[in-house]
Design an enzyme around this catalytic site. Structure first.
Site, PDB file in Angstrom:
ATOM      1  N   TYR A 171     -48.914 -23.753  -1.807  1.00  0.00           N
ATOM      2  CA  TYR A 171     -50.707 -23.553  -1.744  1.00  0.00           C
ATOM      3  C   TYR A 171     -51.109 -24.322  -3.241  1.00  0.00           C
ATOM      4  O   TYR A 171     -51.854 -25.076  -2.325  1.00  0.00           O
ATOM      5  CB  TYR A 171     -51.223 -21.828  -2.536  1.00  0.00           C
ATOM      6  N   LYS A 175     -53.581 -27.821  -2.116  1.00  0.00           N
ATOM      7  CA  LYS A 175     -55.283 -27.606  -2.173  1.00  0.00           C
ATOM      8  C   LYS A 175     -54.717 -29.216  -4.291  1.00  0.00           C
ATOM      9  O   LYS A 175     -55.986 -29.021  -3.316  1.00  0.00           O
ATOM     10  CB  LYS A 175     -55.078 -26.554  -3.757  1.00  0.00           C
TER      11      LYS A 175
END
Length: 269
Positions: A171, A175
């Site tokens: 993740y 990002k």
């Protein structure tokens, strides 16, 4: 805009807020009701049909709307969704890249994450943002000669795109990449009347957060060297929507390449 299938998600809140401010909206997702997160409850299927219901809510506000399904990680699907938007609405001025990979096998120690889970997160969060943005920009730059080029691209990133967190390797990587895409495209497009910014939510009360808490996987600030947020509560999807609406407005014409924290002061970066 992408990632709009969840009833209590950021996508729905943003779409409704922009519609309230006068925008016609095309809402998209991989499937009509979006992909459920690990441990997420079924919800009320009788009253919520995903992007179809959301399109009806937008129409009830008095704006044109349409609902489209597609896979943003595929270049042909991304191009087709942009083309369908232009065909139905006449033009595309604002792209909100909100779609995010559902929680699953990507959560845990880096060395235990299956490669397939890592690739899925990167495909949706990063490649999807890249492909949708590229398709939208090609349309924005192709308008008739003499017509002012104007566009807004707003990416939903995360505080995890500015600081690494344990058990979130895939993740965070995705990002951080979204923040990089935001900055690079802002450099490329600033002199063409197109701004590119990102919004970085903190803890927002959505189905993703509820599923995470139910699994006992909520981040523990004391174990991550973090202080408590200055505003000690979860944020709301509407608060993210208001920030997106500002960045989409004429008032934000001199703001580009920024990744704006909306997290109650959790990460003051």
């Amino acid at each position: 805009m992408t990632g709009c299938g969840r009833q209590d998600g950021i996508g729905r809140a943003v779409a409704l807020r922009l519609a309230e401010l006068g925008a016609d909206i095309v809402v998209t997702d991989f499937v009509a009701e979006g992909i459920r997160n690990l441990g997420e409850a079924e919800g009320d299927r009788d009253s919520w049909r995903g992007i179809g219901t959301l399109a009806e809510e937008i129409a009830a506000i008095g704006r044109r709307s349409a609902a489209i399904t597609g896979d943003i990680s595929r270049a042909d699907h991304a191009a087709a969704m942009v083309s369908a938007t232009v065909e139905r609405m006449g033009r595309l001025d604002i792209l909100v890249n909100n779609a995010g990979a559902a929680h699953g096998a990507d959560r845990g120690p880096s060395w235990d994450i299956p490669v397939e889970a890592f690739d899925t997160v990167m495909a949706i969060n990063t490649r999807g943002t890249f492909l949708m943005s590229a398709a939208a920009v090609r349309h924005m730059l192709s308008r008739q000669e003499g017509e002012a080029t104007h566009g807004r691209i707003i990416n939903i990133a995360s505080g995890a795109g500015k600081r690494g967190f344990s058990d979130r390797t895939a993740y965070c990587a995705s990002k951080f990449a979204v923040v990089g895409i935001t900055q690079s495209m802002a450099q490329e497009l600033g002199d063409k009347g197109i701004t590119v910014n990102a919004v970085c939510p903190g803890t927002i009360q959505t189905s993703r957060a509820v599923a995470r808490d139910a699994r006992g996987a909520a981040p523990d600030p004391s174990k991550r060297g973090m202080i408590a947020p200055a505003v000690p509560r979860a944020g709301t999807p509407r608060e993210i929507a208001d920030t997106v609406a500002f960045l989409a407005s004429p008032s934000a014409g001199y703001i580009t390449g920024q990744s704006i924290m909306v997290d109650g002061g959790l990460l003051m970066v």
